[in-house]
Structures are given as C-alpha cells and as structure tokens.
Design a protein around this motif. Structure first.
Motif, short mmCIF file in Angstrom:
data_model
loop_
_atom_site.label_atom_id
_atom_site.label_comp_id
_atom_site.label_asym_id
_atom_site.label_seq_id
_atom_site.Cartn_x
_atom_site.Cartn_y
_atom_site.Cartn_z
N ASP A 63 0.84 -1.20 0.00
CA ASP A 63 0.00 0.00 0.00
C ASP A 63 0.88 1.26 0.00
N VAL A 64 0.26 2.37 -0.29
CA VAL A 64 0.87 3.68 -0.07
C VAL A 64 0.30 4.18 1.25
N THR A 65 1.15 4.30 2.26
CA THR A 65 0.67 4.66 3.60
C THR A 65 0.51 6.15 3.79
N GLN A 66 1.24 6.95 3.01
CA GLN A 66 1.04 8.40 3.04
C GLN A 66 1.64 8.99 1.78
N ASP A 67 1.05 10.09 1.33
CA ASP A 67 1.54 10.76 0.13
C ASP A 67 1.39 12.27 0.31
N SER A 68 2.49 12.90 0.68
CA SER A 68 2.49 14.36 0.86
C SER A 68 3.44 15.01 -0.15
N ARG A 69 3.68 14.31 -1.29
CA ARG A 69 4.56 14.88 -2.31
C ARG A 69 3.96 16.17 -2.87
N PRO A 71 2.49 18.55 -5.40
CA PRO A 71 1.82 18.32 -6.68
C PRO A 71 2.68 18.79 -7.85
N GLU A 72 2.63 18.05 -8.95
CA GLU A 72 3.46 18.35 -10.12
C GLU A 72 3.16 19.71 -10.74
N ASP A 73 1.95 20.23 -10.52
CA ASP A 73 1.57 21.50 -11.12
C ASP A 73 1.69 22.68 -10.15
N VAL A 74 2.49 22.50 -9.08
CA VAL A 74 2.68 23.53 -8.06
C VAL A 74 4.17 23.66 -7.78
N ASP A 75 4.63 24.88 -7.51
CA ASP A 75 6.01 25.10 -7.07
C ASP A 75 6.03 25.06 -5.55
N CYS A 76 6.80 24.12 -4.99
CA CYS A 76 6.84 23.94 -3.54
C CYS A 76 8.24 24.19 -3.01
N VAL A 77 8.33 24.55 -1.75
CA VAL A 77 9.60 24.74 -1.08
C VAL A 77 10.25 23.38 -0.84
N TRP A 78 9.45 22.37 -0.53
CA TRP A 78 9.93 21.02 -0.25
C TRP A 78 9.22 20.04 -1.17
N GLY A 80 8.35 17.07 -0.65
CA GLY A 80 7.41 16.22 0.05
C GLY A 80 7.89 14.78 0.06
N ASP A 81 7.01 13.88 0.49
CA ASP A 81 7.39 12.48 0.64
C ASP A 81 6.16 11.60 0.50
N ALA A 82 6.41 10.41 0.01
CA ALA A 82 5.40 9.36 0.00
C ALA A 82 6.02 8.12 0.63
N ALA A 83 5.22 7.34 1.32
CA ALA A 83 5.71 6.12 1.96
C ALA A 83 4.96 4.92 1.40
N VAL A 84 5.73 3.90 1.06
CA VAL A 84 5.20 2.68 0.47
C VAL A 84 5.44 1.53 1.42
N ALA A 85 4.41 0.77 1.74
CA ALA A 85 4.54 -0.41 2.59
C ALA A 85 4.81 -1.62 1.69
N TYR A 97 8.18 -3.52 5.76
CA TYR A 97 9.04 -2.34 5.72
C TYR A 97 8.29 -1.18 5.09
N GLU A 98 8.78 0.03 5.37
CA GLU A 98 8.24 1.23 4.75
C GLU A 98 9.38 1.92 4.01
N LEU A 99 9.18 2.13 2.72
CA LEU A 99 10.17 2.80 1.88
C LEU A 99 9.61 4.17 1.48
N HIS A 100 10.49 5.16 1.42
CA HIS A 100 10.07 6.53 1.16
C HIS A 100 10.57 7.02 -0.20
N SER A 101 9.85 8.00 -0.75
CA SER A 101 10.25 8.61 -2.02
C SER A 101 11.29 9.71 -1.80
N SER A 102 11.35 10.27 -0.61
CA SER A 102 12.30 11.34 -0.29
C SER A 102 13.58 10.74 0.30
N SER A 103 14.72 11.23 -0.17
CA SER A 103 16.00 10.75 0.35
C SER A 103 16.26 11.22 1.78
N GLN A 104 15.39 12.06 2.32
CA GLN A 104 15.51 12.45 3.72
C GLN A 104 15.07 11.33 4.66
#
Length: 145
Positions: A63-69, A71-78, A80-85, A97-104
C-alpha cells in the motif's frame, strides 16, 4: 399512461444515480506475481508481488501509507514524501518495511544480503484531485549485496 411515465422517470433517475455512483470509483487491478531479475528495475501495482533470485526473494507492494509529495503543477519549497509499505519474504520469512520517495528518509532496506529500493512512485500528485489507491505504481530495484 401516467404511472408508466413515472416508472420511466424513476428508472432513468435510478440509472443516473447508479452511473454517478460508479463513475468515480476505480477498482484495483487484480494482484499479480511476476518473475524479475536482480539488478533490473521493475514496476508493481498495489497488491502485486515479484519473485526474484530464483524464487528466494519475494517483494509485495502492499500500500501507499502516506503521500504528501508536492503536486506536479505547483512550485513547492519542499518536494514532500510518500511512503510505500512492502512485505519482503526470504526463505518463507516475511517482514514488513516502509520505503520513502524522499532521500531524507529510508528509500531502501537491506535484508539478509538483499537491498530493496523504492526508485519512484507514480503517478505524481496534482493539485486538482486525489490519486485512487489502485492507480499507484512502485518502481523498485532489488540487488544482492
């Protein structure tokens, strides 16, 4: 004749309600298990799994447990991150395990001599709507270390 007209109107209204209720829903694709090669990126849909290294390694995209990336059509300061179970099975021993899209955060995990990495998660978010759970695809890479 009046009762028949009401019957048709009622049936038409019911048909519209049914169509409206079903139109926005997207069902998950049926789960599949594929054979993949170590060292080659592969894509899994939610609920699907891959067998690697002659069946010794199994990876299930739960599953995707959270998605705060951002949006592709917005300029953001950060970004964001998504977590995949994911569930990783080695020799009939499963671990979660939970793997993240952000290298942080942890984008990969090392288990019993294997490294499993989340390369990317698609689709990207848009500011105008949400992503149906069945639309997510996780691109993964598994290597022996």
């Amino acid at each position: 004749m009046g009762a028949l007209r009401i019957g048709w109107r009622g049936a038409s209204a019911l048909s519209l309600l049914i169509a409206a209720g079903c139109g926005g829903q997207q069902s998950d694709p049926p789960p599949t298990t594929t054979s993949q090669d170590l060292g080659v990126q592969f894509t899994l849909s939610r609920g699907s799994s891959a067998r690697l290294d002659d069946g010794r390694l199994g990876i299930l995209f739960r599953d995707v447990t959270q998605d705060s990336r951002c949006p592709e059509d917005v300029d953001c300061v950060w970004a964001g991150d998504a977590a995949v179970a994911v569930s990783v099975t080695i020799s009939d021993r499963a671990s979660e395990y939970e793997l993240h899209s952000s290298s942080q955060f942890a984008t990969s995990v090392t288990v019993d001599g294997y490294r499993i990495q989340l390369v990317t998660l698609t689709p990207g978010r848009r500011s105008t709507g949400s992503i149906e759970p069945g639309a997510y695809r996780a691109e993964l890479l598994a290597t022996r270390i």
